[in-house]
Design a protein around this motif. Structure first.
Motif, mmCIF file in Angstrom:
data_model
loop_
_atom_site.group_PDB
_atom_site.id
_atom_site.type_symbol
_atom_site.label_atom_id
_atom_site.label_comp_id
_atom_site.label_asym_id
_atom_site.label_seq_id
_atom_site.Cartn_x
_atom_site.Cartn_y
_atom_site.Cartn_z
ATOM 1 N N UNK A 85 0.714 -1.107 -0.032
ATOM 2 C CA UNK A 85 0.004 0.008 0.049
ATOM 3 C C UNK A 85 0.866 1.175 -0.129
ATOM 4 N N UNK A 86 0.752 2.131 0.969
ATOM 5 C CA UNK A 86 1.354 3.381 1.237
ATOM 6 C C UNK A 86 2.609 3.293 1.905
ATOM 7 N N UNK A 87 3.081 2.088 2.332
ATOM 8 C CA UNK A 87 4.245 1.929 2.958
ATOM 9 C C UNK A 87 5.423 0.954 2.487
ATOM 10 N N UNK A 88 6.645 1.463 3.027
ATOM 11 C CA UNK A 88 8.045 0.653 2.411
ATOM 12 C C UNK A 88 8.539 0.153 3.858
ATOM 13 N N UNK A 98 9.485 1.452 8.998
ATOM 14 C CA UNK A 98 8.506 1.403 8.244
ATOM 15 C C UNK A 98 8.268 2.681 7.723
ATOM 16 N N UNK A 99 8.193 3.113 6.444
ATOM 17 C CA UNK A 99 8.081 4.297 6.084
ATOM 18 C C UNK A 99 6.765 4.467 5.513
ATOM 19 N N UNK A 469 4.173 -5.570 -2.726
ATOM 20 C CA UNK A 469 5.280 -6.197 -3.357
ATOM 21 C C UNK A 469 6.856 -6.622 -2.576
ATOM 22 N N UNK A 470 7.041 -7.866 -2.752
ATOM 23 C CA UNK A 470 8.314 -8.351 -2.255
ATOM 24 C C UNK A 470 8.949 -8.925 -3.724
ATOM 25 N N UNK A 471 10.006 -8.272 -3.890
ATOM 26 C CA UNK A 471 10.688 -8.535 -5.277
ATOM 27 C C UNK A 471 10.868 -10.051 -5.424
#
Length: 480
Positions: A85-88, A98-99, A469-471
């Motif tokens: 979502x809106x988190x990295x 957590x950003x 997303x987990x690459x």
């Protein structure tokens, strides 16, 4: 790593497809980096094209739009990234951050979790966050201390509840053989189950919990709604013959895997396993089967990671020559070592084989004071092309097109100059991933960088939105 496709993501995928239609007519085993990486003396390369200390250079189409520096206590080595979502979510040898990236040009810190244990490779799924611990610890708590491998009490996977992003909660640990250097999430046949493929290596007769031989991976089964029941359910032996024997001091012997990338919808996974590259059928999530195995005894020193193309017809393997701590982007090493290798997947079913296409390495010489080698990256979801963004440590961030397996080309780059003029100090981009219109780079020493790519070859990717997303867990072309 998208769990499901919402109506909005379906609409965006269709729009992206329609818009795209208008456009069309590559040493020894890599040891975990330490937060206090040793500094070694080196003579700097004298080249006008090499930027000065901390000087930023880039191609016109790739620009930095934000940076958030490291802050204590999360000021150790930065590692991998995951998104939701809106988190990295950014791994760090001291824990994770957590950003909030809802405004990519102005990201903010939501929370910092102190939980030391190299290298804290990170991934997320729903309300769960997973961390890899690959250093012998006194126990499984976040207050543990590192101990000699002859005194290992615990290492493996930690699981956190992140339903409250501001207050993540540690809920479960799972001990695994030889720890967990990296891990890969593989969704089960139903949404209630997640599997974790745990990669580890480096066995020793004196390493408690990691005796030789170690030719396997650990598979952890996680009931998504009962994560406290997570447990190891299989330890498949991927190399019954022991794998590549290696060349002491030059090429790594196979003793486990460094990293695995899964493409669940195609029931495929690719393993970068030190001395071997493998293609696996993961139709049975708990019993992966090796379909094909390849070696590069001429140029590859350490098979580090893998990435499929969108169609699942190619695999990019990386060679982490020097373990990420050496200066390998220079004329002495050359273009085929410490590089990417492109392999086409040929055939069907169990007869599929990996056929070498070519190598790719960034076309810029780096200083002898810069550690530089192929590292973590991900696909940019464009239609009709195979384009990838990739971290090269102090070689910076590279965007390259491998649509033609025999003729890959870089189309954009961004980099900082060395950390020091006279000494090689480990640093640079550990992971660089494309996520929802921006490129995010987790720099070992400089923190989180956000980059904006503006290029006609990638503009359709701006229509794509991943919910997660987990690459190392690849989805379809548009995140489906």
């Amino acid at each position: 790593m998208s769990r499901s496709r919402t109506p909005r993501s379906r609409w965006l995928g269709t729009l992206s497809l329609a818009a795209a239609g208008l456009l069309l007519t590559s040493v020894v085993a890599a040891a975990p980096l330490d937060a206090s990486a040793a500094t070694t003396k080196s003579s700097a390369v004298t080249t006008a094209d090499i930027p000065g200390v901390d000087e930023i250079r880039s191609s016109p189409n790739l620009k930095q739009v934000a940076n958030l520096p490291l802050e204590t206590p999360l000021d150790a080595t930065n590692s991998d990234l995951a998104f939701q979502g809106r988190y990295a979510f950014a791994g760090n040898y001291n824990g994770f951050v957590i950003y909030d990236i809802s405004r990519p040009t102005a990201p903010t810190v939501v929370s910092r979790v102190l939980c030391p244990g190299s290298q804290n490779d990170i991934s997320v799924h729903g309300d769960l966050l997973f961390l890899s611990t690959d250093s012998p610890r006194s126990d499984d708590s976040c207050d543990s201390i590192r101990v000699p491998s002859s005194e290992t009490q615990w290492e493996g996977i930690k699981i956190f509840d992140i339903s409250d992003k501001a207050n993540p909660r540690y809920v479960k640990s799972v001990q695994t053989a030889c720890g967990s250097h990296t891990h890969t999430l593989v969704p089960g046949r139903n949404k209630a189950t997640m599997y974790i493929y745990v990669s580890s290596y480096g066995p020793s007769d004196t390493y408690v919990g990691c005796p030789p031989p170690h030719d396997s991976i650990s598979i952890v089964k996680v009931p998504v709604h009962r994560p406290t029941d997570a447990a190891v359910v299989a330890t498949p032996n991927l190399f019954p013959d022991g794998g590549y024997e290696g060349v002491p001091g030059q090429k790594s012997a196979t003793s486990g895997c460094h990293d695995i990338t899964a493409y669940p919808s195609k029931n495929l996974a690719a393993g970068a396993c030190m001395g071997d590259g493998i293609l696996m059928d993961i139709s049975d999530r708990a019993e992966p089967q090796v379909i094909n195995r390849v070696r590069d005894t001429e140029n590859f020193a350490f098979w580090h990671s893998a990435t499929f193309n969108n169609a699942g017809t190619k695999v990019i393997f990386t060679d982490e020559l020097g373990g990420g701590g050496g200066a390998t982007c220079n004329d002495t090493i050359g273009p085929n070592r410490g590089a990417d290798a492109i392999y086409d997947i040929v055939g069907r079913g169990d007869d599929r084989t990996l056929v070498f296409g070519s190598y790719f390495k960034i076309p810029r010489e780096n200083a002898d004071t810069e550690n530089c080698v192929a590292h973590n990256g991900s696909l940019i979801p464009v239609f009709g092309r195979d384009i990838m963004v990739q971290a090269w440590y102090q070689g910076g961030v590279s965007v390259w097109d491998f649509t033609n397996s025999a003729n890959p080309r870089e189309i954009a780059y961004w980099e900082r100059g060395p950390l020091d003029e006279e000494n090689l100090i480990t640093g640079g981009s550990w992971s660089a991933y494309w996520y929802n219109g921006y490129i995010y780079s987790n720099d070992i020493t400089k923190g989180l960088d956000v980059l904006r790519l503006t290029d006609w070859r990638t503009w359709t990717a701006n229509f794509v939105r991943y919910p997660e997303l987990n690459a190392q867990t690849q989805t379809g072309r548009f995140g489906w």
